[in-house]
Write a protein that holds these residues in place. Structure first.
Motif, PDB file in Angstrom:
ATOM      1  N   PHE A 446       0.854  -1.180   0.000  1.00 18.89           N
ATOM      2  CA  PHE A 446       0.000   0.000   0.000  1.00 18.89           C
ATOM      3  C   PHE A 446       0.895   1.237   0.000  1.00 18.89           C
ATOM      4  CE2 PHE A 446      -2.523  -3.390   1.746  1.00 18.89           C
ATOM      5  CZ  PHE A 446      -3.788  -3.178   1.201  1.00 18.89           C
ATOM      6  N   GLN A 447       0.776   2.029  -1.053  1.00 12.33           N
ATOM      7  CA  GLN A 447       1.590   3.223  -1.188  1.00 12.33           C
ATOM      8  C   GLN A 447       0.902   4.390  -0.481  1.00 12.33           C
ATOM      9  OE1 GLN A 447       2.786   3.673  -5.238  1.00 12.33           O
ATOM     10  NE2 GLN A 447       4.627   4.825  -4.737  1.00 12.33           N
ATOM     11  N   ASN A 448       1.653   5.092   0.341  1.00 11.77           N
ATOM     12  CA  ASN A 448       1.146   6.229   1.089  1.00 11.77           C
ATOM     13  C   ASN A 448       1.012   7.420   0.143  1.00 11.77           C
ATOM     14  OD1 ASN A 448       0.772   8.390   2.917  1.00 11.77           O
ATOM     15  ND2 ASN A 448       2.040   7.395   4.474  1.00 11.77           N
ATOM     16  N   ASP A 449      -0.200   7.993   0.044  1.00 14.67           N
ATOM     17  CA  ASP A 449      -0.402   9.105  -0.894  1.00 14.67           C
ATOM     18  C   ASP A 449      -0.035  10.456  -0.290  1.00 14.67           C
ATOM     19  OD1 ASP A 449      -2.496   9.774   0.772  1.00 14.67           O
ATOM     20  OD2 ASP A 449      -4.068   9.569  -0.732  1.00 14.67           O
ATOM     21  N   GLY A 450       0.461  10.467   0.963  1.00 12.05           N
ATOM     22  CA  GLY A 450       0.883  11.709   1.584  1.00 12.05           C
ATOM     23  C   GLY A 450      -0.239  12.557   2.126  1.00 12.05           C
ATOM     24  N   ARG A 451      -1.483  12.057   2.001  1.00 13.54           N
ATOM     25  CA  ARG A 451      -2.632  12.817   2.479  1.00 13.54           C
ATOM     26  C   ARG A 451      -3.496  12.004   3.429  1.00 13.54           C
ATOM     27  NH1 ARG A 451      -4.540  14.212  -3.483  1.00 13.54           N
ATOM     28  NH2 ARG A 451      -3.631  12.124  -3.701  1.00 13.54           N
ATOM     29  N   GLY A 452      -2.932  10.911   3.950  1.00 16.15           N
ATOM     30  CA  GLY A 452      -3.656  10.142   4.955  1.00 16.15           C
ATOM     31  C   GLY A 452      -4.254   8.856   4.475  1.00 16.15           C
ATOM     32  N   SER A 453      -4.106   8.539   3.188  1.00 20.96           N
ATOM     33  CA  SER A 453      -4.664   7.307   2.648  1.00 20.96           C
ATOM     34  C   SER A 453      -3.559   6.426   2.076  1.00 20.96           C
ATOM     35  CB  SER A 453      -5.680   7.605   1.539  1.00 20.96           C
ATOM     36  OG  SER A 453      -6.838   8.218   2.054  1.00 20.96           O
ATOM     37  N   PHE A 454      -3.832   5.137   2.041  1.00 21.12           N
ATOM     38  CA  PHE A 454      -2.948   4.173   1.408  1.00 21.12           C
ATOM     39  C   PHE A 454      -3.631   3.627   0.156  1.00 21.12           C
ATOM     40  CE2 PHE A 454      -1.238   4.217   5.676  1.00 21.12           C
ATOM     41  CZ  PHE A 454       0.126   4.083   5.472  1.00 21.12           C
ATOM     42  N   VAL A 455      -2.849   3.460  -0.910  1.00 23.33           N
ATOM     43  CA  VAL A 455      -3.371   2.987  -2.186  1.00 23.33           C
ATOM     44  C   VAL A 455      -2.756   1.630  -2.490  1.00 23.33           C
ATOM     45  CG1 VAL A 455      -3.630   3.493  -4.634  1.00 23.33           C
ATOM     46  CG2 VAL A 455      -3.562   5.370  -2.969  1.00 23.33           C
ATOM     47  N   ASP A 456      -3.595   0.643  -2.742  1.00 31.05           N
ATOM     48  CA  ASP A 456      -3.118  -0.696  -3.034  1.00 31.05           C
ATOM     49  C   ASP A 456      -2.537  -0.736  -4.444  1.00 31.05           C
ATOM     50  OD1 ASP A 456      -2.653  -3.383  -3.376  1.00 31.05           O
ATOM     51  OD2 ASP A 456      -4.644  -4.038  -2.712  1.00 31.05           O
ATOM     52  N   VAL A 457      -1.217  -0.870  -4.538  1.00 30.75           N
ATOM     53  CA  VAL A 457      -0.547  -0.922  -5.844  1.00 30.75           C
ATOM     54  C   VAL A 457       0.083  -2.288  -6.085  1.00 30.75           C
ATOM     55  CG1 VAL A 457      -0.103   1.559  -5.866  1.00 30.75           C
ATOM     56  CG2 VAL A 457       1.613   0.003  -4.882  1.00 30.75           C
ATOM     57  N   SER A 458      -0.350  -3.291  -5.353  1.00 30.20           N
ATOM     58  CA  SER A 458       0.277  -4.612  -5.386  1.00 30.20           C
ATOM     59  C   SER A 458       0.354  -5.187  -6.793  1.00 30.20           C
ATOM     60  CB  SER A 458      -0.500  -5.575  -4.480  1.00 30.20           C
ATOM     61  OG  SER A 458      -0.686  -5.035  -3.192  1.00 30.20           O
ATOM     62  N   GLU A 459      -0.730  -5.067  -7.551  1.00 31.26           N
ATOM     63  CA  GLU A 459      -0.783  -5.687  -8.868  1.00 31.26           C
ATOM     64  C   GLU A 459       0.082  -4.961  -9.894  1.00 31.26           C
ATOM     65  OE1 GLU A 459      -4.834  -6.033 -10.015  1.00 31.26           O
ATOM     66  OE2 GLU A 459      -5.332  -7.483  -8.440  1.00 31.26           O
ATOM     67  N   LEU A 460       0.622  -3.806  -9.544  1.00 36.08           N
ATOM     68  CA  LEU A 460       1.431  -3.031 -10.483  1.00 36.08           C
ATOM     69  C   LEU A 460       2.922  -3.252 -10.279  1.00 36.08           C
ATOM     70  CD1 LEU A 460      -0.497   0.369 -10.186  1.00 36.08           C
ATOM     71  CD2 LEU A 460      -0.933  -1.526 -11.772  1.00 36.08           C
ATOM     72  N   LEU A 461       3.303  -4.093  -9.322  1.00 33.36           N
ATOM     73  CA  LEU A 461       4.696  -4.193  -8.917  1.00 33.36           C
ATOM     74  C   LEU A 461       5.457  -5.312  -9.593  1.00 33.36           C
ATOM     75  CD1 LEU A 461       4.227  -3.582  -5.106  1.00 33.36           C
ATOM     76  CD2 LEU A 461       4.970  -1.946  -6.823  1.00 33.36           C
ATOM     77  N   GLY A 462       4.778  -6.183 -10.315  1.00 28.63           N
ATOM     78  CA  GLY A 462       5.471  -7.281 -10.959  1.00 28.63           C
ATOM     79  C   GLY A 462       5.219  -8.606 -10.269  1.00 28.63           C
ATOM     80  N   GLU A 463       5.940  -9.616 -10.738  1.00 35.58           N
ATOM     81  CA  GLU A 463       5.699 -10.999 -10.338  1.00 35.58           C
ATOM     82  C   GLU A 463       5.806 -11.221  -8.836  1.00 35.58           C
ATOM     83  OE1 GLU A 463       7.996 -15.244 -11.036  1.00 35.58           O
ATOM     84  OE2 GLU A 463       7.928 -13.786 -12.666  1.00 35.58           O
ATOM     85  N   GLY A 464       6.713 -10.505  -8.171  1.00 33.39           N
ATOM     86  CA  GLY A 464       6.940 -10.719  -6.750  1.00 33.39           C
ATOM     87  C   GLY A 464       5.739 -10.432  -5.880  1.00 33.39           C
ATOM     88  N   PHE A 465       4.804  -9.609  -6.372  1.00 32.03           N
ATOM     89  CA  PHE A 465       3.609  -9.289  -5.594  1.00 32.03           C
ATOM     90  C   PHE A 465       2.341  -9.841  -6.232  1.00 32.03           C
ATOM     91  CE2 PHE A 465       6.320  -6.638  -3.189  1.00 32.03           C
ATOM     92  CZ  PHE A 465       5.667  -6.375  -1.999  1.00 32.03           C
ATOM     93  N   VAL A 466       2.497 -10.711  -7.191  1.00 37.07           N
ATOM     94  CA  VAL A 466       1.341 -11.344  -7.825  1.00 37.07           C
ATOM     95  C   VAL A 466       1.257 -12.815  -7.442  1.00 37.07           C
ATOM     96  CG1 VAL A 466       0.279 -11.972 -10.017  1.00 37.07           C
ATOM     97  CG2 VAL A 466       1.316  -9.712  -9.747  1.00 37.07           C
ATOM     98  N   GLU A 467       2.392 -13.480  -7.430  1.00 41.33           N
ATOM     99  CA  GLU A 467       2.422 -14.903  -7.113  1.00 41.33           C
ATOM    100  C   GLU A 467       1.977 -15.157  -5.672  1.00 41.33           C
ATOM    101  OE1 GLU A 467       5.679 -18.535  -6.660  1.00 41.33           O
ATOM    102  OE2 GLU A 467       6.337 -16.478  -7.076  1.00 41.33           O
ATOM    103  N   PRO A 468       0.985 -16.016  -5.446  1.00 44.47           N
ATOM    104  CA  PRO A 468       0.584 -16.349  -4.076  1.00 44.47           C
ATOM    105  C   PRO A 468       1.672 -17.151  -3.362  1.00 44.47           C
ATOM    106  CG  PRO A 468      -1.153 -16.893  -5.656  1.00 44.47           C
ATOM    107  CD  PRO A 468       0.090 -16.640  -6.450  1.00 44.47           C
ATOM    108  N   ILE A 469       1.979 -16.781  -2.143  1.00 43.21           N
ATOM    109  CA  ILE A 469       2.938 -17.488  -1.307  1.00 43.21           C
ATOM    110  C   ILE A 469       2.366 -17.598   0.095  1.00 43.21           C
ATOM    111  CG2 ILE A 469       4.959 -16.756  -2.646  1.00 43.21           C
ATOM    112  CD1 ILE A 469       5.460 -14.597  -0.556  1.00 43.21           C
ATOM    113  N   VAL A 470       2.992 -18.411   0.931  1.00 46.00           N
ATOM    114  CA  VAL A 470       2.580 -18.527   2.330  1.00 46.00           C
ATOM    115  C   VAL A 470       3.580 -17.704   3.145  1.00 46.00           C
ATOM    116  CG1 VAL A 470       1.939 -20.105   4.189  1.00 46.00           C
ATOM    117  CG2 VAL A 470       1.723 -20.837   1.815  1.00 46.00           C
ATOM    118  N   ALA A 471       3.405 -16.391   3.111  1.00 38.79           N
ATOM    119  CA  ALA A 471       4.380 -15.471   3.694  1.00 38.79           C
ATOM    120  C   ALA A 471       4.286 -15.452   5.215  1.00 38.79           C
ATOM    121  CB  ALA A 471       4.174 -14.070   3.130  1.00 38.79           C
ATOM    122  N   ARG A 472       5.412 -15.178   5.832  1.00 38.48           N
ATOM    123  CA  ARG A 472       5.477 -15.003   7.281  1.00 38.48           C
ATOM    124  C   ARG A 472       6.243 -13.711   7.621  1.00 38.48           C
ATOM    125  NH1 ARG A 472       1.700 -17.915   6.900  1.00 38.48           N
ATOM    126  NH2 ARG A 472       1.449 -20.002   7.795  1.00 38.48           N
TER     127      ARG A 472
END
Length: 598
Positions: A446-472
Motif C-alpha cells: 500500500f503506497q502512502n499518498d501523503g494525504r492520509g490514505s494508502f493505495v493498493d498498488v500490489s498488482e502493479l509491482l510485478g511478479e513478486g507481488f502477484v504470485e501467491p505465497i505462504v508469507a510469514r
C-alpha cells in the motif's frame, strides 16, 4: 559526505466442536462484512483539528513508480524453510518463521539470517535442517557461511534478534525457538552458544516444560547503557500436550491459540554484558494469559523511556509504559490498543510502528487473522489511540488475507512510509472450508499518498507481488547499497523472496544517517532520528524488532527526500536522553552522527 549511488547496478472432541461452531459464526460474520461496500465502513476519523485530508482514492486509479524485482535465485540465496511436518499437524509447523538483517562481519554491508525449523524427535522429516546465514558479497549476491560461522545447529527456530549485547564490537544473535532459545555470542565472525552461561533460554524459572518463544527485542529498559532482552512467548504447547482441532468436523487441522493456555513474556535484564537476570515479575510484566507474537519497542508517551507494545493472538494487546523506575504498567485498554472498536480481541501477528502522516503522531500497525482487517492504531492526543485503518483505506483490502508480516517503509522515497504486508493462511485446506480464502496468498503493498490514505498498488509491482505465497516474516534493507530499500520475505515451508527495489535512478533522492552511540550501546538501539524537510519531519527508530519474528536494517537510517534537494536538518534523540542536531544534508549523501561528539 559520500555519494550513495556509486555502486548502482544497471484428540479433544469438545474443543473441536466448539471451534467448529466458532468458525461457522465467524464465516457468517465474514460473509456479511465482505459483502459490505467500503463506503459503508465508517471512514471518518474521530478528530478533525489535526487530521489529514482523506481522499477516498482506491486501487482502481492507482499508479506507481515502484518496481520490485525478484532476485532471490540470482543473488545466491537457496534457503528453504523446514517445518518438520509429518502429517499430524502440530501447531508450530505452520507458524514459522522470520529473518534477521544484521552486519555479522562488521564490513558495513547487511547480511541475512533465515530462521528454520527442523524435524521432530522420532520423525525423519527435515531432521538436520538448520537456519542459514548468508554473507553479503557487495556485488548483489550472497554466500552461505552458516557452517563457517558455527550456526549449523538444528533446533526448531521461530525468530531472531541481533545486537551487540556484550559491547565487544561485533553483533551477537538471539534465536527464539520451540523449546529453549539460543544466544550466540559473535567472536569475530564465529558464533558460540552462550545460552546457559548467560541465562537466556527464555523460560520461566522452574518451568517443567520449555516455552515456545516467538518475537524478541533488545532494548535498554533501565537506561543504564546495557541492552536488556525481552522474550515474547506464545502458548503452552508441547508434542505431549497437542490437542485435536478440526475446521470441518472430520479432519484434523492446525490448532488455533484458543485451545491452549498462554505464556508470559520474560524480561531478562543485563548485569553488564555478562549474564541476564529474569526480572519479569518485579518489572510488572508477568502475564500468563498473553499469547504474544509481535513486539515493538518505542517511546509511546514521549517521556524519554522505552515502552513496549505487544501484539497477542486472540488475546488483548499489551502496551507496557515504562515508569522509569524499573517497572512497567499495561495501559493497553486505556490507550485504546487492546481490542478492536467492537471490544473484541483480534488475532495479532506482526507489528510495526511509524509516524505515518509525518505529523508527530505514532501509528501502530498490526496484522491480523483472515476476516480481521489490519489495525492502524494512531495517536489522537496524548497516549490515546484510535484505529484509523478504515480512514486510511486499509480495511476492505486487508479483510480476507491472513497477515503475518507487516512493515512500514518509504520504498518510493517520497518522505511518507508505505506499508508492506506478508499474507498466508495457517491451514492448507482452508479453501475447501472457506472458498474465498486460500492457503497461499499474494503479498500486498500500500503506497502512502501523503494525504492520509494508502493505495493498493500490489498488482502493479510485478511478479513478486502477484504470485501467491505462504508469507510469514518481512524485513527491509538496502542490501545492494544503491540508496533505496529492498524487501525480504520468508515463507512457511518454502524459499524466501529477495525483492530488489528498482526505482529509476533519476527519481532516487535520499540520505543515509549512520549513528554511533556511546559505549556500551554503540549501535544506538532505541535512538530516534527525525529528518526535517520543508517544515515536516520523518521519524525513525533504531530497533531490533518489527514485522513478524524478524529484524530489519535500521542503522543506518535511509530517509527519502521526495522532490527536495536537501534535508534541512537531522535531529537524533539518544536512548540515554541526550540530543544531537546536524545541519543541511544534500541528497544522495551519507553522514555519521556520534553521541556526545563535541
Amino acid at each position: 559526505m559520500i555519494d550513495l549511488f556509486s555502486g548502482r547496478r544497471g484428540a479433544n472432541p469438545r474443543a473441536a466442536l466448539s471451534s467448529t461452531v466458532a468458525l461457522l459464526i465467524g464465516l457468517v460474520a465474514a460473509t456479511t462484512m465482505s459483502c459490505t461496500p467500503e463506503e459503508a465502513v465508517d471512514e471518518t476519523p474521530a478528530y478533525t483539528e489535526t487530521s489529514p485530508s482523506f481522499t477516498g482514492r482506491t486501487s482502481t486509479d492507482a499508479s506507481t513508480n515502484l518496481r520490485l524485482t525478484d532476485v532471490t535465485v540470482e543473488s545466491g540465496i537457496d534457503f528453504r524453510h523446514a517445518t518438520g511436518a509429518f502429517g499430524d499437524k502440530w501447531m508450530p509447523e505452520t507458524m514459522g518463521s522470520g529473518v534477521a538483517v544484521f552486519d555479522y562481519d562488521g564490513d558495513t554491508w547487511p547480511d541475512l539470517f533465515f530462521v528454520s525449523g527442523t524435524g521432530w524427535a522420532g520423525h525423519a522429516e527435515d531432521r538436520g535442517a538448520t537456519s542459514r546465514l548468508y554473507r553479503n558479497q557487495h556485488d548483489g549476491t550472497f554466500r552461505d557461511v552458516t557452517v563457517a560461522a558455527g550456526l549449523a545447529q538444528p533446533i526448531y527456530g521461530m525468530g531472531a534478534a541481533a545486537a551487540d549485547y556484550d559491547a565487544d564490537g561485533d553483533v551477537d544473535l538471539y534465536l527464539t525457538a520451540v523449546g529453549d532459545n539460543r544466544l550466540y555470542r559473535n567472536d569475530g565472525g564465529r558464533f558460540t552458544d552462550v545460552t546457559t552461561a548467560t541465562g537466556t533460554a527464555g523460560n520461566e524459572a522452574g518451568a517443567s516444560d520449555p516455552a515456545w518463544s516467538a518475537a524478541a527485542a533488545w532494548f535498554d529498559s533501565d537506561r543504564d547503557g546495557w541492552l536488556d532482552l525481552l522474550v515474547c512467548n506464545y502458548v503452552d504447547w508441547t508434542p505431549a500436550t497437542d490437542l485435536y482441532f478440526s475446521r470441518d468436523g472430520v479432519n484434523k487441522s492446525y490448532a488455533t491459540p484458543e485451545e491452549y493456555e498462554g505464556e508470559s513474556c520474560r524480561l531478562l535484564r543485563s548485569d553488564g554484558g555478562h549474564r541476564f537476570n529474569d526480572v519479569t515479575v518485579e518489572a510488572g510484566l508477568e502475564n500468563p494469559d498473553g499469547k504474544s507474537l509481535g513486539v515493538f519497542v518505542d517511546d509511546f508517551n514521549g517521556d524519554g523511556w522505552p515502552d513496549v507494545m505487544i501484539a497477542n493472538d486472540t488475546y488483548q494487546n499489551f502496551l507496557y509504559l515504562n515508569q522509569g523506575d524499573g517497572t512497567f504498567v499495561d495501559a493497553g485498554q486505556r490507550a485504546g490498543v487492546a481490542f478492536d472498536e467492537g471490544g473484541r480481541a483480534r488475532a495479532g501477528m506482526g507489528i510495526d510502528v511509524a509516524d505515518v502522516f509525518n505529523r508527530g503522531r505514532l501509528s501502530i500497525g498490526i496484522g491480523n487473522f483472515s476476516n480481521e482487517p489490519v489495525a492502524l492504531y494512531t495517536q489522537i492526543g496524548g497516549d490515546q489511540f484510535q484505529d484509523l485503518a478504515g480512514s486510511a483505506r486499509l480495511t476492505r483490502s486487508t479483510l480476507l488475507p491472513l497477515t503475518f508480516g507487516l512493515r512500514f517503509a518509504d520504498l518510493d522515497l517520497d518522505r511518507y512510509v508505505d506499508l508492506v504486508l506478508g499474507n498466508g493462511h495457517i491451514e492448507p485446506e482452508i479453501e475447501a472450508i472457506q472458498g474465498d480464502v486460500s492457503f497461499a496468498q499474494s503479498p500486498q503493498l500500500f503506497q502512502n499518498d501523503g494525504r492520509g490514505s494508502f493505495v493498493d498498488v500490489s498488482e502493479l509491482l510485478g511478479e513478486g507481488f502477484v504470485e501467491p505465497i505462504v508469507a510469514r516474516g518481512i524485513a527491509t534493507t538496502d542490501f545492494d547499497r544503491d540508496g533505496d530499500l529492498d524487501v525480504v520475505m520468508t515463507t512457511n515451508g518454502g524459499p524466501p523472496k529477495l525483492l530488489r527495489n528498482d526505482i529509476d535512478p533519476a527519481e532516487v533522492r535520499g540520505i543515509r544517517v549512520r549513528l554511533q552511540g556511546a559505549h556500551p550501546n554503540v549501535a544506538a538501539i532505541g535512538a530516534t532520528v527525525e529528518v526535517f524537510v520543508g517544515g515536516s519531519a520523518q521519524r525513525f527508530v533504531v530497533s531490533t524488532s518489527s514485522s513478524y519474528l524478524s529484524q530489519s536494517e535500521t542503522n543506518p537510517v535511509l530517509a527519502g527526500l521526495g522532490d527536495a534537494a536537501t534535508a534541512d536538518s537531522v535531529v537524533v534523540r539518544w536512548p540515554t536522553g541526550g540530543t544531537s542536531t546536524h545541519g543541511v544534508v544534500e541528497a544522495r549523501g551519507e553522514i555519521t552522527i556520534v553521541e556526545n561528539d563535541s
